[in-house]
Design an enzyme around this catalytic site. Structure first.
Site, PDB file in Angstrom:
ATOM      1  N   CYS A 112       0.915  -1.287   0.102  1.00 57.23           N
ATOM      2  CA  CYS A 112       0.005  -0.016  -0.078  1.00 57.23           C
ATOM      3  C   CYS A 112       0.846   1.216   0.051  1.00 57.23           C
ATOM      4  CB  CYS A 112      -1.122  -0.099   1.152  1.00 57.23           C
ATOM      5  SG  CYS A 112      -1.996  -1.395   1.202  1.00 57.23           S
ATOM      6  N   HIS A 245      -3.267   6.460   3.044  1.00 57.24           N
ATOM      7  CA  HIS A 245      -3.769   5.296   2.280  1.00 57.24           C
ATOM      8  C   HIS A 245      -5.237   4.981   2.958  1.00 57.24           C
ATOM      9  CE1 HIS A 245      -4.253   1.366   1.078  1.00 57.24           C
ATOM     10  NE2 HIS A 245      -3.764   0.757   2.165  1.00 57.24           N
ATOM     11  N   ASN A 275     -10.321  -0.778  -0.025  1.00 63.37           N
ATOM     12  CA  ASN A 275      -8.852  -0.621   0.061  1.00 63.37           C
ATOM     13  C   ASN A 275      -8.000  -1.055  -1.192  1.00 63.37           C
ATOM     14  OD1 ASN A 275      -5.958  -1.023   0.545  1.00 63.37           O
ATOM     15  ND2 ASN A 275      -6.396  -1.734   2.449  1.00 63.37           N
TER      16      ASN A 275
END
Ligand code: ACO
Length: 321
Positions: A112, A245, A275
Site C-alpha cells: 500500500c 492510504h 482498500n
C-alpha cells in the site's frame, strides 16, 4: 528545474460489489463493515481483466484529459503488488500501449506504500537531470489475491488504477519526503509468493493481523507526519489536503485526532472503492481533482503505509496542474 505533476487520470472496473452482496457470500453485515471500516462498496475486475488492463485505461484517461503527448516518456514506474505476470512487468505493457520506444519500464512492490515510493523515484530521476517526463501509476487487482471465504479480508479490498505524469518544470512541487521501514513486522501482512515461510499453510491469498496493524498505524503514522511537516518548514494548518492510504476510516479518524487535523480536510477513496492498496492514494487524488476539490497551488500531504511494514510521506505544492 524540478519535478512537477502535470496530469492525472484514473480508471475503475465496471463491476460493483456492495456490502449487501457480501452478506450473501460470507457471515458479515453492511452495518459491521461500515462501522469498522467506512467501506460501502468496491470495484472488482472481470475474470479476464487484470492490473495492466486497469493501468492502461488510467493512462488513457490521463491522456484524454490533459491532451499530452506520451510517446516521449522517459520512464514508466508502476506500483503494484498484483502484477499480471512475474514477467513481463506491467510497465512493459503500458510502454507497448503508448509506444514510448525509449522509455525505461519498472514495477515496484511496497504494497500500500508503493505509489508514494514510485513518486519518490520519479522525482529523483527528474531532479537529478536524468529524465524529463515520467509516468507514475498505482494499479491493483486485489480481488485476485483475496480469499472470498475469509470475512476478515474479503470485505476490505477492491480494484482500480490511477496515473500521474511528472515533468521537468521551472521548480519542483515536491517539498519533503520521509520514509520508515519495519521489516521485522512483515509477518503482519502477507501474501505468499514462491515461499510460504512467513505464512505456512495459506495459499496465494492475502492475510493480515488487522488489530496489530491498526495499533502500529495509530502509534507510528502521526509521529511520521509531524516529522514530515517539520522537514518541510510548514505547519499542519498550511496543508489543504491530507491523502493517507485509504485502508480504514476508523484508522484515519484516529490518526487525524492525534494530529489535531480536521478529518474534513482528508481525501479518501475507500467508501466507494475499498482498500485498493497502491492505487488508493492516486485514486483519491484523481477523483478529487475531477470534482474540482484539488486545485493548482494547493499544498498536500500524501502518506502511504502498509505491507513491509512500511510508510512513506510526501509534502507537495502543486504548481502546474
Ligand atoms: N463481519 C463481521 N464480523 C467480523 C468480520 C466481518 N467481515 N471480520 C471480523 N469479524 C469479527 C471478528 O471475528 C471478531 O469477532 P470476535 O470478537 O468474536 O473474535 C470481531 O469481528 C472483531 O474483529 P477485529 O479483527 O478485532 O476487528 P477490528 O475492529 O480490528 O476491524 C479490520 C478489523 C477492519 C481489519 C481492522 O483491524 C483494520 O482495518 N486493520 C488495519 C488494516 C490495515 O491498515 N492494513 C494495512 C494496509 S493493507 C496493505 O498494505 C495491502
Amino acid at each position: 528545474m524540478g519535478a512537477s505533476i502535470t496530469g492525472v487520470g484514473h480508471y475503475l472496473p465496471e463491476k460493483i460489489l456492495t456490502n449487501q452482496q457480501l452478506e450473501q457470500m460470507v457471515d458479515t453485515s453492511d452495518e459491521w463493515i461500515i462501522q469498522r471500516t467506512g467501506i460501502k462498496e468496491r470495484r472488482i475486475c472481470r475474470d479476464d481483466e487484470f492490473t495492466s488492463d486497469l493501468a492502461i485505461k488510467a493512462v488513457d484517461n490521463l491522456q484524454k484529459k490533459s491532451d499530452i503527448n506520451l510517446d516521449d516518456v522517459d520512464h514508466i514506474i508502476v506500483a503494484t503488488m498484483t502484477a499480471d505476470y512475474y514477467c513481463p512487468n506491467v510497465a512493459s505493457r503500458i510502454q507497448a500501449h503508448i509506444k514510448s520506444s525509449h522509455a525505461g519500464v519498472i514495477d515496484i512492490n511496497v504494497a500500500c506504500s508503493g505509489f508514494v515510493y514510485a513518486l519518490e523515484y520519479a522525482v529523483g530521476l527528474i531532479n537529478s537531470g536524468m529524465n524529463k517526463k515520467v509516468l507514475v501509476i498505482g494499479a491493483e487487482a486485489m480481488s485476485k489475491l483475496v480469499d472470498w471465504k475469509d470475512r476478515t479480508t474479503c470485505i476490505l479490498f477492491g480494484d482500480g488504477a490511477a496515473a500521474f505524469l511528472l515533468e521537468d518544470r521551472s521548480s519542483t512541487d515536491f517539498l519533503a519526503f520521509i520514509k520508515q521501514s519495519y521489516g521485522d513486522l512483515g509477518h503482519h501482512l502477507v501474501c505468499n509468493g514462491l515461499s510460504n515461510k512467513l505464512n505456512k499453510g495459506i495459499g496465494q491469498t492475502i492475510t493480515q493481523s488487522g488489530r496489530d496493524i491498526y495499533r502500529w498505524v495509530v502509534s507510528n503514522i502521526p509521529k511520521c507526519i509531524n516529522e514530515l511537516i517539520d522537514k518541510s518548514n510548514l505547519s499542519l494548518t498550511d496543508i489543504n489536503w491530507f491523502i493517507p492510504h485509504s485502508a480504514n476510516l476508523r484508522i484515519i479518524e484516529a490518526v487525524c485526532d492525534r494530529l489535531n487535523y480536521p478529518i474534513s480536510k482528508t481525501l479518501l477513496s475507500l467508501t466507494l472503492c475499498g482498500n485498493t492498496s497502491a492505487a488508493s492514494i492516486p485514486l483519491a487524488f484523481a477523483i478529487a481533482h475531477d470534482e474540482g476539490k484539488i486545485k493548482n497551488k494547493d499544498t498536500l500531504i500524501l502518506h502511504g503505509f502498509g505491507g513491509g511494514l512500511s510508510q512513506l510521506g510526501i509534502v507537495i505544492k502543486l504548481n502546474n496542474l
